[in-house]
Design a protein around this motif. Structure first.
Motif, PDB file in Angstrom:
ATOM      1  N   ARG A  10     -60.095 126.293  68.984  1.00  0.00           N
ATOM      2  CA  ARG A  10     -59.473 127.298  69.856  1.00  0.00           C
ATOM      3  C   ARG A  10     -59.650 126.921  71.320  1.00  0.00           C
ATOM      4  O   ARG A  10     -60.742 126.545  71.756  1.00  0.00           O
ATOM      5  CB  ARG A  10     -60.096 128.676  69.600  1.00  0.00           C
ATOM      6  N   HIS A  11     -58.569 127.028  72.077  1.00  0.00           N
ATOM      7  CA  HIS A  11     -58.573 126.873  73.528  1.00  0.00           C
ATOM      8  C   HIS A  11     -58.266 128.254  74.113  1.00  0.00           C
ATOM      9  O   HIS A  11     -57.233 128.842  73.807  1.00  0.00           O
ATOM     10  CB  HIS A  11     -57.520 125.857  73.963  1.00  0.00           C
ATOM     11  N   TYR A  12     -59.159 128.763  74.957  1.00  0.00           N
ATOM     12  CA  TYR A  12     -59.005 130.138  75.447  1.00  0.00           C
ATOM     13  C   TYR A  12     -59.521 130.247  76.873  1.00  0.00           C
ATOM     14  O   TYR A  12     -60.223 129.367  77.380  1.00  0.00           O
ATOM     15  CB  TYR A  12     -59.748 131.119  74.544  1.00  0.00           C
ATOM     16  N   LEU A  13     -59.154 131.362  77.519  1.00  0.00           N
ATOM     17  CA  LEU A  13     -59.584 131.652  78.876  1.00  0.00           C
ATOM     18  C   LEU A  13     -60.700 132.673  78.822  1.00  0.00           C
ATOM     19  O   LEU A  13     -60.554 133.746  78.243  1.00  0.00           O
ATOM     20  CB  LEU A  13     -58.415 132.197  79.703  1.00  0.00           C
ATOM     21  N   SER A  14     -61.817 132.349  79.449  1.00  0.00           N
ATOM     22  CA  SER A  14     -62.981 133.229  79.370  1.00  0.00           C
ATOM     23  C   SER A  14     -63.168 134.083  80.611  1.00  0.00           C
ATOM     24  O   SER A  14     -63.899 135.053  80.592  1.00  0.00           O
ATOM     25  CB  SER A  14     -64.243 132.394  79.135  1.00  0.00           C
ATOM     26  N   SER A  15     -62.536 133.736  81.737  1.00  0.00           N
ATOM     27  CA  SER A  15     -62.691 134.542  82.955  1.00  0.00           C
ATOM     28  C   SER A  15     -61.532 134.259  83.891  1.00  0.00           C
ATOM     29  O   SER A  15     -60.816 133.276  83.748  1.00  0.00           O
ATOM     30  CB  SER A  15     -64.024 134.224  83.650  1.00  0.00           C
ATOM     31  N   PHE A  16     -61.345 135.138  84.865  1.00  0.00           N
ATOM     32  CA  PHE A  16     -60.313 134.969  85.884  1.00  0.00           C
ATOM     33  C   PHE A  16     -60.934 134.354  87.133  1.00  0.00           C
ATOM     34  O   PHE A  16     -62.105 134.540  87.423  1.00  0.00           O
ATOM     35  CB  PHE A  16     -59.687 136.319  86.251  1.00  0.00           C
ATOM     36  N   ASN A  41     -44.540 135.058  96.132  1.00  0.00           N
ATOM     37  CA  ASN A  41     -45.166 133.902  95.479  1.00  0.00           C
ATOM     38  C   ASN A  41     -45.250 134.044  93.962  1.00  0.00           C
ATOM     39  O   ASN A  41     -46.044 133.376  93.321  1.00  0.00           O
ATOM     40  CB  ASN A  41     -46.576 133.652  96.041  1.00  0.00           C
ATOM     41  N   ARG A  42     -44.439 134.950  93.414  1.00  0.00           N
ATOM     42  CA  ARG A  42     -44.329 135.116  91.950  1.00  0.00           C
ATOM     43  C   ARG A  42     -45.684 135.408  91.298  1.00  0.00           C
ATOM     44  O   ARG A  42     -45.954 134.982  90.179  1.00  0.00           O
ATOM     45  CB  ARG A  42     -43.705 133.879  91.320  1.00  0.00           C
ATOM     46  N   LEU A  43     -46.547 136.137  92.003  1.00  0.00           N
ATOM     47  CA  LEU A  43     -47.871 136.436  91.466  1.00  0.00           C
ATOM     48  C   LEU A  43     -47.804 137.372  90.263  1.00  0.00           C
ATOM     49  O   LEU A  43     -48.755 137.444  89.494  1.00  0.00           O
ATOM     50  CB  LEU A  43     -48.746 137.066  92.564  1.00  0.00           C
ATOM     51  N   ASP A  44     -46.714 138.108  90.128  1.00  0.00           N
ATOM     52  CA  ASP A  44     -46.617 139.081  89.044  1.00  0.00           C
ATOM     53  C   ASP A  44     -45.623 138.641  87.979  1.00  0.00           C
ATOM     54  O   ASP A  44     -45.207 139.433  87.145  1.00  0.00           O
ATOM     55  CB  ASP A  44     -46.199 140.446  89.605  1.00  0.00           C
ATOM     56  N   ASP A  45     -45.207 137.371  88.007  1.00  0.00           N
ATOM     57  CA  ASP A  45     -44.189 136.887  87.077  1.00  0.00           C
ATOM     58  C   ASP A  45     -44.835 136.312  85.804  1.00  0.00           C
ATOM     59  O   ASP A  45     -45.975 135.825  85.832  1.00  0.00           O
ATOM     60  CB  ASP A  45     -43.325 135.811  87.725  1.00  0.00           C
ATOM     61  N   ILE A  46     -44.066 136.368  84.745  1.00  0.00           N
ATOM     62  CA  ILE A  46     -44.481 135.772  83.469  1.00  0.00           C
ATOM     63  C   ILE A  46     -43.279 135.058  82.872  1.00  0.00           C
ATOM     64  O   ILE A  46     -42.201 135.642  82.734  1.00  0.00           O
ATOM     65  CB  ILE A  46     -44.993 136.835  82.475  1.00  0.00           C
ATOM     66  N   ILE A  47     -43.445 133.806  82.520  1.00  0.00           N
ATOM     67  CA  ILE A  47     -42.471 133.052  81.727  1.00  0.00           C
ATOM     68  C   ILE A  47     -43.293 132.331  80.662  1.00  0.00           C
ATOM     69  O   ILE A  47     -43.986 131.352  80.967  1.00  0.00           O
ATOM     70  CB  ILE A  47     -41.660 132.046  82.574  1.00  0.00           C
ATOM     71  N   GLN A  48     -43.216 132.816  79.471  1.00  0.00           N
ATOM     72  CA  GLN A  48     -44.178 132.363  78.464  1.00  0.00           C
ATOM     73  C   GLN A  48     -43.535 132.275  77.080  1.00  0.00           C
ATOM     74  O   GLN A  48     -42.700 133.110  76.712  1.00  0.00           O
ATOM     75  CB  GLN A  48     -45.353 133.349  78.419  1.00  0.00           C
ATOM     76  N   SER A  49     -43.909 131.263  76.345  1.00  0.00           N
ATOM     77  CA  SER A  49     -43.515 131.143  74.936  1.00  0.00           C
ATOM     78  C   SER A  49     -44.732 131.440  74.059  1.00  0.00           C
ATOM     79  O   SER A  49     -45.880 131.202  74.469  1.00  0.00           O
ATOM     80  CB  SER A  49     -42.980 129.739  74.636  1.00  0.00           C
ATOM     81  N   ASP A  50     -44.451 131.920  72.858  1.00  0.00           N
ATOM     82  CA  ASP A  50     -45.534 132.318  71.943  1.00  0.00           C
ATOM     83  C   ASP A  50     -45.096 131.966  70.525  1.00  0.00           C
ATOM     84  O   ASP A  50     -44.108 132.504  70.020  1.00  0.00           O
ATOM     85  CB  ASP A  50     -45.814 133.816  72.080  1.00  0.00           C
ATOM     86  N   SER A  77     -47.521 128.825  79.166  1.00  0.00           N
ATOM     87  CA  SER A  77     -46.909 129.330  80.389  1.00  0.00           C
ATOM     88  C   SER A  77     -45.907 128.306  80.908  1.00  0.00           C
ATOM     89  O   SER A  77     -46.288 127.206  81.340  1.00  0.00           O
ATOM     90  CB  SER A  77     -47.974 129.608  81.447  1.00  0.00           C
ATOM     91  N   LEU A  78     -44.631 128.671  80.846  1.00  0.00           N
ATOM     92  CA  LEU A  78     -43.599 127.802  81.401  1.00  0.00           C
ATOM     93  C   LEU A  78     -43.555 127.879  82.924  1.00  0.00           C
ATOM     94  O   LEU A  78     -42.974 127.013  83.571  1.00  0.00           O
ATOM     95  CB  LEU A  78     -42.239 128.196  80.815  1.00  0.00           C
ATOM     96  N   LEU A  79     -44.184 128.900  83.493  1.00  0.00           N
ATOM     97  CA  LEU A  79     -44.235 129.039  84.946  1.00  0.00           C
ATOM     98  C   LEU A  79     -45.266 128.096  85.551  1.00  0.00           C
ATOM     99  O   LEU A  79     -45.033 127.493  86.603  1.00  0.00           O
ATOM    100  CB  LEU A  79     -44.550 130.494  85.310  1.00  0.00           C
ATOM    101  N   TYR A  80     -46.418 127.948  84.867  1.00  0.00           N
ATOM    102  CA  TYR A  80     -47.492 127.112  85.389  1.00  0.00           C
ATOM    103  C   TYR A  80     -47.700 125.843  84.575  1.00  0.00           C
ATOM    104  O   TYR A  80     -48.616 125.065  84.871  1.00  0.00           O
ATOM    105  CB  TYR A  80     -48.798 127.910  85.435  1.00  0.00           C
ATOM    106  N   ASN A  81     -46.872 125.667  83.520  1.00  0.00           N
ATOM    107  CA  ASN A  81     -46.914 124.453  82.699  1.00  0.00           C
ATOM    108  C   ASN A  81     -48.316 124.170  82.159  1.00  0.00           C
ATOM    109  O   ASN A  81     -48.877 123.068  82.318  1.00  0.00           O
ATOM    110  CB  ASN A  81     -46.425 123.230  83.498  1.00  0.00           C
ATOM    111  N   ARG A  82     -48.897 125.165  81.536  1.00  0.00           N
ATOM    112  CA  ARG A  82     -50.212 124.996  80.926  1.00  0.00           C
ATOM    113  C   ARG A  82     -50.366 125.978  79.764  1.00  0.00           C
ATOM    114  O   ARG A  82     -49.676 127.000  79.688  1.00  0.00           O
ATOM    115  CB  ARG A  82     -51.336 125.202  81.938  1.00  0.00           C
ATOM    116  N   THR A  83     -51.267 125.649  78.874  1.00  0.00           N
ATOM    117  CA  THR A  83     -51.546 126.508  77.721  1.00  0.00           C
ATOM    118  C   THR A  83     -52.410 127.679  78.158  1.00  0.00           C
ATOM    119  O   THR A  83     -53.491 127.490  78.741  1.00  0.00           O
ATOM    120  CB  THR A  83     -52.257 125.708  76.613  1.00  0.00           C
ATOM    121  N   GLN A  84     -51.927 128.870  77.887  1.00  0.00           N
ATOM    122  CA  GLN A  84     -52.713 130.064  78.184  1.00  0.00           C
ATOM    123  C   GLN A  84     -53.788 130.293  77.117  1.00  0.00           C
ATOM    124  O   GLN A  84     -54.934 130.565  77.435  1.00  0.00           O
ATOM    125  CB  GLN A  84     -51.798 131.291  78.252  1.00  0.00           C
TER     126      GLN A  84
END
Length: 1006
Positions: A944-950, A888-897, A917-924
């Motif tokens: 700033r748009h950021y991720l605060s938790s998993f 299920n591609r849980l360990d994959d990364i396709i990302q632009s920076d 993230s080009l894999l999930y089509n959302r801003t990381q």
């Protein structure tokens, strides 16, 4: 010819005495100071008109190169109508006569050396009379100098009389007085020559469509010179207030800047080097001689000296330039008048008059302009008191850190005090204008003059986050002692409530550290108190023995997520606390450590093991024998503790022996190791053993060659290298599935992995290996600078047996013959453009979803960096990672920076970073903002748009984390900063945040 000249000057010798300001002078000599004091009564208009059929022009003194002028007496006679004469090449013999003296005070003049007459042209009668002004410096009357080839001219000279007790000194050259610039008439520029730069100065603003060029100093003969923009009155047309410094002041600031050792507002490398290497002469003032030069001098009783014309005085780092100077040798008092320029290492001043006491380094200036190069400050003051070398006071002051020509912000104050010893400055009744608008007033303000610490409020901060709302910070700094200080950090979150915080720092001879506390009495959303505590310490007992601890604890796992500042949000899922003691000397390293982990991510299921404690002892020694021999021993004893998992103690020892052979072009190193590990487990699963032992030999052979070749590429000398390398590794297989994973994971595969003895971190897994790594590195190096222009590395591992050892039994046995072929290419396309690329191609990888072997690209990256100036940065990158063994591609990364900092218009810049993230089509993660920065102020605002938790975690050590990142809980925040350089600022300090997130960004030096 002499006879003809005598007939011309004879009527002038008997003409009545007159003064340029039309007053009759009553002069008396002070008995103590020997100074002449004169009082004048204004004449009647009728008498003035009769004595002066044509009004005389007044000229402003300048500080340019002196122009040869005749000595003109302080009381010139009326000027007779001019008639044409021929230029005279030979000098005129001096004429010495006795001038009629006033009845009460005898006035005498000493003889004058022969001078060559200067052909001048008097003012035309048709011109309107110029209004007379009182010149405090009492400069002699002068006329415009014209070319010899001009229309009819008249000769002027002044008789001189002999002195009885006065000694007058002059050089053999003709006496030179400061040249005078013509007063501006209606519609002409009022800029004096003293305010212009050396070389040609042109002004095309007049309506006559002429350039109106004037030469100041030596002719540059076409040589380029820097040009600065001087503010015009129209620049401030939209301001509510008049400019604090007019055009004349700004031009005087330019002149003051040119007299310093370096430009305080320049940021180029040459200026910074000059600033760093500038030597100070302040400490040599007491012993340095006083050097004084002038065009004309009078000395009374060998005690009091009067100096006239281009008076230049130097002592150690002190330099002054003026039109008139009076020096009292007994009291060591120096009085300067007329366009006074004074500069030293840490200060530059300009004023109309100055009084300096050389013995005590005291001075007083009126209507002064000043520049402090160390603090990048400049300003004006009605009166400047220099009470000592280290203390000065300013009355009626206005100052700014903006460079000359810029007045974006100015601080006005009734009084300013600067103390170099304490490093403090203070102002009274101060108000600040920004862009011509008053924005702030305070009756008293204290601030640091340099980098030293002083007690007081720090710049406040303001930001917004979704969880906390608007955050307002008001920090207060307390300088308790030279080695102790504290910062009180109260902050208020509109969505949560008040948080009280404090940070205490200490520094002793052996130890340093800090303590941080935060307490929230009541969270308005949770209706309970919350807190944070942290403490760090580093102690050096001896040069070989040190200790460290870093302790952290929060009241709950959502503390940082809900109450934290997004600029400093931790990018990990747990909070670590640790303590260690170290003993290190040559060949010996002993470390004892303990650590603990606290969950701060609500979705994290598994915490790392605590090490309570861990002891590492490493020994190594090289024997200087005909056959080089290196021996080493790595040993460890550690106890792993976990609340829900199996616990256990691990003992590990790994002795090794190596024989490194090396020459300038080759090396070969055979190495043999033996690793033994013992486990004593507790809380293990039912039916499993508690004691586990493992012993494995490890043999390796590392070898390489170095080839170099000089070559010429595009006219540049280059060094081309080829560096082949072979690394053989053998480790027998031993089943290890019954050993728990305490601190072990699999390394990510990179170029350096080709030469590791173990592809697992920690000691819970030792790989089985019978393999050969083949690699080649080639470099292209600039022979002149040593910079690496291009680097290519290619490598692969050839496996001679299957790899059965893995981190978990769920992973299949690896049976491929080769590892992924790895290639890395980096280099410089130009001085400002660099690139970094990498690729991994696996010719035989098993796809678990299709249950077959395929060839595929498993890793890839491409990044390019453009850095033209410190504020011109563009970075773009693409990153790809694929792990076909994880479903299920849980360990994959396709990302632009993409990140950037780029100027767009008039000191405005855009700044930002976007990770998508080009894999999930959302801003990381991403932020974008605007920045306005010039020499004296800075404004920034970013969102700033950021991720605060998993939101999930598979529990696997080396896989499954990317899905959690992609589906993490996102937040947004807004942050801003405004800073008046050299004064204060409001908002978040964003420089460190930019340095972490934008490749190539460096914190501005000013």
């Amino acid at each position: 010819m002499s006879r003809r000249l005598s007939l011309v000057f004879l009527p002038l010798l008997y003409a009545p005495v007159g003064f340029a300001n039309d007053t009759a002078w009553d002069c008396k000599q002070d008995k103590d100071t020997k100074e002449w004091l004169c009082v004048g009564d204004e004449k009647s208009p009728a008498q003035t008109e009769e004595s002066y059929p044509q009004p005389a022009r007044k000229f402003s003194p300048s500080l340019t190169e002196p122009v040869d002028m005749p000595v003109v007496d302080d009381t010139p006679a009326p000027i007779t109508p001019a008639r044409p004469v021929k230029p005279i090449a030979a000098p005129v013999a001096p004429v010495t006569v006795q001038r009629p003296k006033p009845a009460d005070v005898p006035v005498v003049k000493p003889p004058v050396q022969p001078v060559e007459p200067i052909i001048t042209q008097r003012a035309k009668p048709a011109e309107p009379p110029a209004k007379e002004e009182t010149v405090e410096s009492f400069m002699p009357f002068a006329t415009e100098r014209k070319s010899v080839d001009d229309a009819p001219v008249a000769e002027e000279t002044t008789p001189a009389v002999s002195a009885e007790k006065t000694t007058r000194s002059s050089s053999d050259e003709p006496i030179q007085l400061p040249p005078a610039a013509t007063r501006a008439t209606s519609g002409s520029s009022s800029t004096t020559t003293a305010n212009k730069h050396s070389g040609w100065n042109c002004d095309s603003s007049n309506e006559d469509e002429n350039w109106n060029c004037q030469l100041v100093g030596a002719d540059p003969k076409g040589q380029a010179h820097p040009v600065r923009k001087v503010a015009k009155e129209s620049d401030y047309s939209l301001s509510l207030l008049d400019p604090a410094f007019d055009n004349s002041d700004e031009q005087n600031f330019e002149t003051l800047t040119s007299k310093l050792k370096y430009d305080p507002w320049a940021i180029d490398a040459a200026t910074q080097q000059a600033k760093a290497t500038a030597e100070t002469g302040k400490n040599n003032r007491d012993t340095a001689p006083l050097e004084l030069t002038s065009d004309f001098a009078e000395i009374f009783d060998n005690e009091i000296g009067s100096y006239l014309g281009n008076v230049e005085i130097n002592r150690a780092d002190q330099h002054s330039l003026s039109h008139i100077a009076n020096y009292d040798k007994v009291s060591q008092t120096l009085d300067l008048n007329g366009d006074v320029y004074y500069n030293e290492d840490e200060l530059a001043l300009y004023g109309r008059s100055a009084s300096i006491k050389l013995a005590s380094d005291q001075s007083k200036l009126r209507d002064a302009l000043f520049i402090s190069p160390a603090t990048h400050l400049r300003g004006s003051s009605k009166v400047v008191y220099r009470d000592s070398k280290t203390f000065s006071r300013y009355k009626g002051v206005a100052y700014t850190s903006c460079k000359p020509g810029n007045q974006d912000w100015v601080l006005h104050a009734e009084e300013l005090k600067l103390n170099d010893i304490s490093g403090k400055g203070a102002v009274k009744n101060a108000w600040i204008e920004f862009k011509g608008v008053p924005v702030f007033y305070t009756p008293y303000l204290s601030f640091p003059k340099d980098d030293r610490r002083i007690t007081g409020f720090l710049p406040p901060s303001l930001h917004y986050t979704q969880q906390g709302g608007v955050g307002i910070y008001a920090p207060y700094y307390w300088n308790i002692a030279p080695n102790y200080d504290a910062t009180f950090l109260p902050r208020y979150l509109t969505s949560r409530g008040l948080i009280l915080g404090a940070n205490f720092r200490y520094l002793e001879e052996m130890t340093r550290g800090d303590v941080k506390l935060e307490y929230m009495p009541d969270d308005s959303q949770l209706n309970r108190s919350r807190y944070l505590g942290a403490m760090t310490n580093h102690t050096v007992y001896t040069p070989n023995i040190t200790s460290n601890f870093d302790l952290n604890y929060v009241s709950d796992k959502n503390y940082f997520n809900q109450l934290g500042n997004a600029m400093a949000l931790p990018n990990f899922s747990y909070l670590r606390s640790s303590a260690d003691v170290n003993y290190v000397r040559e060949g010996v390293s002993l470390t004892a450590r303990a650590d603990n982990y606290q969950r701060i991510d609500p979705q994290l299921l598994v915490l790392p093991y605590r090490r309570l404690p861990q002891v590492n002892l490493n020994l190594n020694h090289s024997f200087k024998t005909p056959v080089p021999l290196d021996v080493a021993m790595e040993s460890e004893s550690v106890y792993f503790q976990h609340g829900t998992e199996v616990n256990g103690e691990r003992l590990n020892a790994k002795p090794s022996i190596a024989m490194p052979f090396q020459t300038a072009s080759a090396f070969i190193t055979p190495r043999l190791s033996l690793q033994h590990t013992e486990y004593f487990l507790s809380k293990q699963a039912v039916g499993t053993v508690g004691n586990i032992s493992r012993t494995l030999p490890i043999a390796s052979l590392d070898s390489g060659l170095f080839f170099e070749k000089e070559m010429n590429l595009g006219g540049k000398a280059m060094l081309h290298t080829l560096e082949p390398r072979l690394f053989y590794l053998y480790v027998p297989y031993k089943k290890q599935d019954n050993i728990p994973l305490f601190d072990t994971a699999q390394y990510d595969f990179v170029f350096a992995s080709l030469f590791r003895e173990n592809r697992f971190s920690g000691s819970d897994r030792i790989q089985d290996a019978n393999q050969l790594s083949v690699a080649l590195t080639s470099r292209l190096v600039d022979s002149g600078t040593g910079r690496e222009k291009l680097k290519l590395s290619v490598g692969d591992i050839l496996y001679f047996q299957d790899r059965k050892v893995n981190v978990s039994p769920i992973y299949p046995v690896e049976t491929s013959f080769t590892s992924p072929i790895i290639a890395e290419l980096s280099g410089e396309l130009s001085e400002h453009v660099t690139f970094d690329t990498g690729l991994q191609w696996d010719p035989s990888v098993k796809d678990v979803t299709r249950n077959k072997y395929i060839n595929d690209i498993t890793r890839g990256k491409a990044a390019i960096h453009f850095i033209n100036q410190p504020n011109e940065i563009i970075n773009a990158g693409y990153y790809y990672r694929k792990n076909s063994q994880i479903p299920n591609r849980l360990d994959d990364i396709i990302q632009s920076d993409v990140s950037f900092h780029w100027p767009v218009y008039d000191d405005w810049s855009v700044v930002g970073r976007w990770q998508y993230s080009l894999l999930y089509n959302r801003t990381q993660e991403g932020f974008f903002g605007l920045e306005k920065e010039n020499c004296c102020w800075r404004f920034r605002v970013i969102g700033r748009h950021y991720l605060s938790s998993f939101t999930n975690d598979t529990g696997l050590v080396a896989a499954g984390t990317n899905q959690g990142i992609a589906q993490g809980q996102a937040q947004t925040g807004v942050f801003f900063q405004i800073e008046l350089k050299g004064l204060t600022g409001i908002g978040e300090r964003l420089d460190e945040f930019f340095e972490r997130n934008i490749y190539g960004y460096r914190k501005p030096t000013q």
